[in-house]
Design a protein around this motif. Structure first.
Motif, PDB file in Angstrom:
ATOM      1  N   UNK A 219      14.069  -1.240   3.845  1.00 39.15           N
ATOM      2  CA  UNK A 219      13.658  -0.257   2.966  1.00 39.15           C
ATOM      3  C   UNK A 219      13.843  -0.992   1.600  1.00 39.15           C
ATOM      4  N   UNK A 220      13.219  -0.372   0.780  1.00 42.49           N
ATOM      5  CA  UNK A 220      13.258  -0.729  -0.702  1.00 42.49           C
ATOM      6  C   UNK A 220      13.328   0.442  -1.500  1.00 42.49           C
ATOM      7  N   UNK A 221      14.134   0.236  -2.693  1.00 41.99           N
ATOM      8  CA  UNK A 221      14.517   1.215  -3.632  1.00 41.99           C
ATOM      9  C   UNK A 221      13.030   2.040  -4.135  1.00 41.99           C
ATOM     10  N   UNK A 222      13.024   3.392  -4.446  1.00 37.01           N
ATOM     11  CA  UNK A 222      11.758   3.595  -4.867  1.00 37.01           C
ATOM     12  C   UNK A 222      11.741   3.472  -6.208  1.00 37.01           C
ATOM     13  N   UNK A 223      10.332   3.412  -7.017  1.00 40.06           N
ATOM     14  CA  UNK A 223       9.301   3.926  -6.359  1.00 40.06           C
ATOM     15  C   UNK A 223       8.452   3.038  -5.866  1.00 40.06           C
ATOM     16  N   UNK A 224       8.330   1.749  -5.806  1.00 43.04           N
ATOM     17  CA  UNK A 224       7.627   0.664  -5.119  1.00 43.04           C
ATOM     18  C   UNK A 224       6.496   0.526  -5.706  1.00 43.04           C
ATOM     19  N   UNK A 225       5.506  -0.304  -5.394  1.00 44.25           N
ATOM     20  CA  UNK A 225       5.725  -1.152  -4.306  1.00 44.25           C
ATOM     21  C   UNK A 225       6.744  -2.497  -4.708  1.00 44.25           C
ATOM     22  N   UNK A 226       7.261  -2.985  -3.371  1.00 46.89           N
ATOM     23  CA  UNK A 226       6.973  -2.744  -2.264  1.00 46.89           C
ATOM     24  C   UNK A 226       7.404  -1.708  -1.282  1.00 46.89           C
TER      25      UNK A 226
ATOM     26  N   UNK B  27       0.881  -1.054   0.161  1.00 47.10           N
ATOM     27  CA  UNK B  27       0.064   0.003   0.033  1.00 47.10           C
ATOM     28  C   UNK B  27       0.729   1.126   0.021  1.00 47.10           C
ATOM     29  N   UNK B  28       0.402   2.287  -0.754  1.00 41.74           N
ATOM     30  CA  UNK B  28       0.903   3.486  -0.466  1.00 41.74           C
ATOM     31  C   UNK B  28       1.198   4.007   0.927  1.00 41.74           C
ATOM     32  N   UNK B  29       2.428   4.233   1.391  1.00 41.35           N
ATOM     33  CA  UNK B  29       2.787   4.659   2.749  1.00 41.35           C
ATOM     34  C   UNK B  29       1.473   5.795   3.228  1.00 41.35           C
ATOM     35  N   UNK B  30       0.974   6.739   2.405  1.00 44.42           N
ATOM     36  CA  UNK B  30       0.000   7.838   2.847  1.00 44.42           C
ATOM     37  C   UNK B  30      -1.070   7.112   3.219  1.00 44.42           C
ATOM     38  N   UNK B  31      -1.274   5.888   3.083  1.00 39.98           N
ATOM     39  CA  UNK B  31      -2.660   5.181   3.448  1.00 39.98           C
ATOM     40  C   UNK B  31      -2.320   4.478   4.890  1.00 39.98           C
ATOM     41  N   UNK B  32      -1.224   4.391   5.431  1.00 47.27           N
ATOM     42  CA  UNK B  32      -0.893   3.485   6.590  1.00 47.27           C
ATOM     43  C   UNK B  32      -1.584   3.526   8.024  1.00 47.27           C
ATOM     44  N   UNK B  33      -1.786   5.120   8.127  1.00 46.41           N
ATOM     45  CA  UNK B  33      -2.821   5.374   9.404  1.00 46.41           C
ATOM     46  C   UNK B  33      -4.232   4.777   9.273  1.00 46.41           C
ATOM     47  N   UNK B  34      -4.790   5.011   7.820  1.00 44.82           N
ATOM     48  CA  UNK B  34      -6.246   4.580   7.578  1.00 44.82           C
ATOM     49  C   UNK B  34      -6.287   2.955   7.677  1.00 44.82           C
ATOM     50  N   UNK B  35      -4.983   2.377   7.443  1.00 46.41           N
ATOM     51  CA  UNK B  35      -4.815   0.792   7.177  1.00 46.41           C
ATOM     52  C   UNK B  35      -4.831   0.413   8.792  1.00 46.41           C
ATOM     53  N   UNK B  36      -4.206   1.089   9.686  1.00 42.89           N
ATOM     54  CA  UNK B  36      -4.285   0.540  10.869  1.00 42.89           C
ATOM     55  C   UNK B  36      -5.700   0.919  11.640  1.00 42.89           C
ATOM     56  N   UNK B  37      -6.142   1.972  11.371  1.00 49.76           N
ATOM     57  CA  UNK B  37      -7.684   2.169  11.937  1.00 49.76           C
ATOM     58  C   UNK B  37      -8.713   1.019  11.442  1.00 49.76           C
ATOM     59  N   UNK B  38      -8.492   0.946  10.040  1.00 47.38           N
ATOM     60  CA  UNK B  38      -9.338  -0.207   9.550  1.00 47.38           C
ATOM     61  C   UNK B  38      -9.284  -1.495   9.881  1.00 47.38           C
TER      62      UNK B  38
END
Length: 200
Positions: free
Chosen positions: A143-150, A113-124
């Motif tokens: 860590x992984x090289x960008x752009x990801x995923x993973x 998942x895009x890291x911007x979604x991590x807080x929403x992931x934890x809540x859901x």
């Protein structure tokens, strides 16, 4: 960055670009499943991919298993491959999924998942679990090289994300990973916090 939507993941599966796939049940998850006495648990595997854990659960007497993935390509194939079982395979967006589970198994889904979604992931995750439900599984501890995923991370980053919603039974580098992932995973075993505990 390209949208990590249904079309993106369908294309990855159609092209066979599944380099994260180990071809077998994750050893730490197998070890955890082998210790579960309650075969009546309602279990969800989100972002399930090829779902080796789902079949392992079914073959070991767990008969309320749901696999959720945004890719219809992988879900349709799994339905054909496992049609003799009662495993429920659903195409859908994790963030729109509504149900109640006793156990959610995490197989590096967060890292897709895009890291911007991590807080929403934890809540859901919290919202999908029944009282004292558990979130158990493996996350990448690198860590992984960008752009990801993973997308990678580490215990310090993950801890801040999960602390508002879960108590931690196990949150440590994984000692029994698949050889391809040795030294690169963290094992989690979290229990859903009581709503009153969250307000303190």
């Amino acid at each position: 960055m390209q949208a990590l939507d249904k079309a993106y993941w369908n294309a990855r599966y159609e092209r066979g670009e599944t380099e994260w796939d180990m071809g077998t049940v994750s050893p730490p998850l197998k070890n955890y499943i082998d210790q579960l006495p309650n075969k009546n648990l309602r279990i969800l595997i989100p972002g399930g991919g090829n779902s080796y854990e789902a079949r392992y659960l079914w073959d070991n007497g767990f008969h309320d298993v749901t696999v959720l993935d945004i890719s219809s390509v992988v879900i349709d194939r799994l339905k054909r491959e496992h049609q003799q079982t009662g495993i429920k395979f659903e195409t859908g967006d994790f963030f729109e999924h509504e149900a109640e589970y006793d156990l959610i198994i995490e197989q590096t889904f967060l890292c897709a998942l895009d890291p911007s979604l991590r807080q929403a992931y934890a809540r859901h995750m919290y919202d999908l679990l029944w009282e004292e439900g558990r979130l158990v599984g493996v996350l990448f501890n690198r860590e992984f090289d960008p752009p990801g995923p993973p997308f990678g991370g580490g215990i310090k980053v993950y801890r801040r994300m999960f602390e508002p919603y879960f108590s931690f039974k196990t949150f440590a580098p994984c000692h029994n990973s698949h050889p391809a992932r040795q030294g690169k995973e963290v094992f989690i075993n979290f229990r859903k916090l009581d709503p009153l505990a969250r307000k303190r």
